[in-house]
Design a protein around this motif. Structure first.
Motif, mmCIF file in Angstrom:
data_model
loop_
_atom_site.group_PDB
_atom_site.id
_atom_site.type_symbol
_atom_site.label_atom_id
_atom_site.label_comp_id
_atom_site.label_asym_id
_atom_site.label_seq_id
_atom_site.Cartn_x
_atom_site.Cartn_y
_atom_site.Cartn_z
ATOM 1 N N SER A 37 0.847 -1.188 0.000
ATOM 2 C CA SER A 37 0.000 0.000 0.000
ATOM 3 C C SER A 37 0.887 1.243 0.000
ATOM 4 C CB SER A 37 -0.900 0.015 1.240
ATOM 5 O OG SER A 37 -0.113 0.128 2.417
ATOM 6 N N VAL A 38 0.266 2.376 -0.238
ATOM 7 C CA VAL A 38 1.010 3.639 -0.218
ATOM 8 C C VAL A 38 1.570 3.945 1.169
ATOM 9 C CG1 VAL A 38 0.786 6.150 -0.473
ATOM 10 C CG2 VAL A 38 -0.151 4.619 -2.229
ATOM 11 N N PRO A 39 0.766 3.808 2.258
ATOM 12 C CA PRO A 39 1.350 4.063 3.583
ATOM 13 C C PRO A 39 2.554 3.172 3.890
ATOM 14 C CG PRO A 39 -1.039 4.038 3.735
ATOM 15 C CD PRO A 39 -0.691 3.576 2.350
ATOM 16 N N GLU A 40 2.499 1.905 3.455
ATOM 17 C CA GLU A 40 3.633 1.010 3.685
ATOM 18 C C GLU A 40 4.849 1.467 2.882
ATOM 19 O OE1 GLU A 40 4.706 -3.772 3.550
ATOM 20 O OE2 GLU A 40 2.653 -3.097 3.131
ATOM 21 N N ALA A 41 4.612 1.910 1.659
ATOM 22 C CA ALA A 41 5.715 2.417 0.828
ATOM 23 C C ALA A 41 6.315 3.670 1.455
ATOM 24 C CB ALA A 41 5.210 2.722 -0.583
ATOM 25 N N GLN A 42 5.471 4.548 1.958
ATOM 26 C CA GLN A 42 5.963 5.769 2.603
ATOM 27 C C GLN A 42 6.796 5.443 3.834
ATOM 28 O OE1 GLN A 42 2.064 7.534 3.053
ATOM 29 N NE2 GLN A 42 2.422 8.993 1.381
ATOM 30 N N GLY A 43 6.374 4.423 4.590
ATOM 31 C CA GLY A 43 7.135 4.004 5.758
ATOM 32 C C GLY A 43 8.515 3.488 5.384
ATOM 33 N N LEU A 44 8.584 2.690 4.323
ATOM 34 C CA LEU A 44 9.874 2.173 3.868
ATOM 35 C C LEU A 44 10.795 3.298 3.424
ATOM 36 C CD1 LEU A 44 8.838 -0.963 1.752
ATOM 37 C CD2 LEU A 44 10.266 -0.986 3.794
ATOM 38 N N MET A 45 10.229 4.279 2.755
ATOM 39 C CA MET A 45 11.055 5.334 2.177
ATOM 40 C C MET A 45 11.488 6.385 3.195
ATOM 41 S SD MET A 45 9.458 5.766 -1.654
ATOM 42 C CE MET A 45 10.575 7.102 -2.028
ATOM 43 N N ARG A 46 11.057 6.236 4.441
ATOM 44 C CA ARG A 46 11.603 7.096 5.488
ATOM 45 C C ARG A 46 13.045 6.709 5.808
ATOM 46 N NH1 ARG A 46 6.313 6.223 7.894
ATOM 47 N NH2 ARG A 46 5.040 8.079 7.597
ATOM 48 N N ASN A 47 13.396 5.469 5.503
ATOM 49 C CA ASN A 47 14.733 4.966 5.821
ATOM 50 C C ASN A 47 15.552 4.570 4.604
ATOM 51 O OD1 ASN A 47 14.364 5.009 8.749
ATOM 52 N ND2 ASN A 47 12.899 3.359 8.404
ATOM 53 N N ILE A 48 14.899 4.306 3.482
ATOM 54 C CA ILE A 48 15.600 3.817 2.296
ATOM 55 C C ILE A 48 15.107 4.570 1.067
ATOM 56 C CG2 ILE A 48 16.043 1.802 0.824
ATOM 57 C CD1 ILE A 48 15.480 0.045 3.254
ATOM 58 N N THR A 49 16.041 4.990 0.243
ATOM 59 C CA THR A 49 15.680 5.645 -1.011
ATOM 60 C C THR A 49 15.923 4.673 -2.166
ATOM 61 O OG1 THR A 49 16.315 7.806 -0.136
ATOM 62 C CG2 THR A 49 16.096 7.618 -2.525
ATOM 63 N N PRO A 50 14.869 4.183 -2.810
ATOM 64 C CA PRO A 50 15.069 3.246 -3.921
ATOM 65 C C PRO A 50 15.600 3.951 -5.161
ATOM 66 C CG PRO A 50 12.745 3.801 -3.732
ATOM 67 C CD PRO A 50 13.437 4.467 -2.568
ATOM 68 N N ASP A 51 16.189 3.166 -6.043
ATOM 69 C CA ASP A 51 16.674 3.712 -7.308
ATOM 70 C C ASP A 51 15.554 3.802 -8.335
ATOM 71 O OD1 ASP A 51 19.578 3.918 -6.701
ATOM 72 O OD2 ASP A 51 19.378 1.760 -6.417
ATOM 73 N N LEU A 52 14.511 2.982 -8.135
ATOM 74 C CA LEU A 52 13.382 2.954 -9.067
ATOM 75 C C LEU A 52 12.165 2.411 -8.330
ATOM 76 C CD1 LEU A 52 13.280 1.988 -12.772
ATOM 77 C CD2 LEU A 52 11.831 0.661 -11.228
ATOM 78 N N ILE A 53 10.974 2.845 -8.743
ATOM 79 C CA ILE A 53 9.730 2.371 -8.135
ATOM 80 C C ILE A 53 8.850 1.740 -9.201
ATOM 81 C CG2 ILE A 53 7.630 3.028 -6.883
ATOM 82 C CD1 ILE A 53 9.207 5.381 -5.717
ATOM 83 N N LEU A 54 8.398 0.514 -8.940
ATOM 84 C CA LEU A 54 7.369 -0.136 -9.745
ATOM 85 C C LEU A 54 6.061 0.083 -9.004
ATOM 86 C CD1 LEU A 54 8.998 -3.566 -10.721
ATOM 87 C CD2 LEU A 54 8.526 -1.642 -12.247
ATOM 88 N N LEU A 55 5.150 0.823 -9.594
ATOM 89 C CA LEU A 55 3.961 1.284 -8.885
ATOM 90 C C LEU A 55 2.685 0.805 -9.559
ATOM 91 C CD1 LEU A 55 2.690 3.074 -6.681
ATOM 92 C CD2 LEU A 55 3.025 5.039 -8.213
ATOM 93 N N ASP A 56 1.894 0.028 -8.815
ATOM 94 C CA ASP A 56 0.620 -0.468 -9.327
ATOM 95 C C ASP A 56 -0.399 0.668 -9.400
ATOM 96 O OD1 ASP A 56 -1.351 -2.265 -10.167
ATOM 97 O OD2 ASP A 56 -2.007 -2.653 -8.111
ATOM 98 N N TRP A 57 -1.144 0.715 -10.469
ATOM 99 C CA TRP A 57 -2.145 1.764 -10.656
ATOM 100 C C TRP A 57 -3.317 1.568 -9.699
ATOM 101 C CZ3 TRP A 57 -2.552 5.225 -15.127
ATOM 102 C CH2 TRP A 57 -3.740 5.956 -15.163
ATOM 103 N N MET A 58 -3.845 0.344 -9.610
ATOM 104 C CA MET A 58 -5.084 0.067 -8.878
ATOM 105 C C MET A 58 -4.798 -0.390 -7.452
ATOM 106 S SD MET A 58 -7.461 0.877 -10.994
ATOM 107 C CE MET A 58 -8.936 0.112 -10.305
ATOM 108 N N LEU A 59 -4.311 0.512 -6.606
ATOM 109 C CA LEU A 59 -4.067 0.193 -5.209
ATOM 110 C C LEU A 59 -5.305 0.530 -4.381
ATOM 111 C CD1 LEU A 59 -0.486 1.722 -4.795
ATOM 112 C CD2 LEU A 59 -1.050 -0.709 -4.684
ATOM 113 N N LYS A 60 -5.501 -0.215 -3.300
ATOM 114 C CA LYS A 60 -6.594 0.095 -2.386
ATOM 115 C C LYS A 60 -6.212 1.329 -1.569
ATOM 116 C CE LYS A 60 -7.814 -4.790 -2.003
ATOM 117 N NZ LYS A 60 -7.844 -5.995 -1.126
ATOM 118 N N GLY A 61 -7.217 2.136 -1.241
ATOM 119 C CA GLY A 61 -6.914 3.370 -0.519
ATOM 120 C C GLY A 61 -6.378 4.407 -1.481
#
Length: 234
Positions: A37-61
């Motif tokens: 989910s987006v909140p989970e992704a935001q939590g991860l990115m508080r500590n890690i900066t990815p080089d690329l993001i694969l992002l699903d269009w149809m996420l819940k929320g």
């Protein structure tokens, strides 16, 4: 010892899709991060900066498109390439995603070859040397396949973080980075360490490189930060 591998964040609420993509990426030498989910992704990115993001269009929320807008408005994340990963195949949906700042678009189902080709193309656009198996700079060689940094074939023994910092400098030469940038790009966003941590690791790297006469590459730019360069400062 940790290597310097490209990190890909997969944001998809389908566990099967994430598992499949993680396997494809692992076999190709990438490091995977997962969020459902987006909140989970935001939590991860508080500590890690990815080089690329694969992002699903149809996420819940929060939808993938809304999160894409957020990423592209934030100065810390706007430069991260984003590939939209979705079952939507209509032309209007593709145009909408690209208009909002997506770098590419891949429709499910997809082949591993197509996925990897699009990821590599997106990474190559922002950093041409990022995908090379070996990167050489001023006599130092970063070997991604063996997770090794060497000078004249002599392997350097260093901590995992020193390895990561030196690997970053080797692949990003001739640019000045201030401490906050290095903490963000090498340690991860919002990491809970002081900016003097960078100074400590830079001193350790200089000591490591000194016997080979390579410590001069790691230059202090007064009032600005650090630069890895074979060109002496004026």
């Amino acid at each position: 010892m940790a290597g310097v591998r490209s990190k890909v964040l997969i944001v998809d609420d389908e566990a099967d899709i994430r598992d499949t993509v993680c396997l494809i990426l692992a076999n190709a030498g990438f490091e995977s991060l997962e969020a459902s989910s987006v909140p989970e992704a935001q939590g991860l990115m508080r500590n890690i900066t990815p080089d690329l993001i694969l992002l699903d269009w149809m996420l819940k929320g929060t939808s993938g498109l809304d999160y894409l807008r957020q990423l592209k408005k934030d100065d810390l994340t706007r430069s991260i390439p984003v590939i939209m990963l979705t079952a939507k195949g209509e032309e209007s949906d593709k145009v909408s995603g690209l208009d909002q700042g997506a770098d590419d678009y891949i429709t499910k189902p997809f082949s591993s070859k197509e996925l990897l080709a699009r990821i590599r193309a997106a990474l190559r656009r922002i950093e041409p040397s990022m995908l090379d198996d070996q990167v050489e700079f001023a006599g130092l060689v970063l070997d991604r396949a063996r997770h090794l940094i060497s000078i004249h074939r002599y392997p350097l023994k260093c901590s995992a973080m020193e390895f990561r910092l030196l690997g970053f400098f080797i692949t990003h030469p001739d640019r000045v980075y201030h401490r906050d940038q290095l903490l963000d790009l090498v340690w991860g966003r919002h990491v809970h360490v002081g900016d003097r941590t960078v100074d400590v690791h830079v001193r350790a790297l200089r000591k490591l490189l000194e016997p080979f006469g390579k410590d001069v590459l790691l230059q202090t730019v007064r009032g600005a930060g650090y630069m890895f360069s074979a060109k002496p400062q004026p």
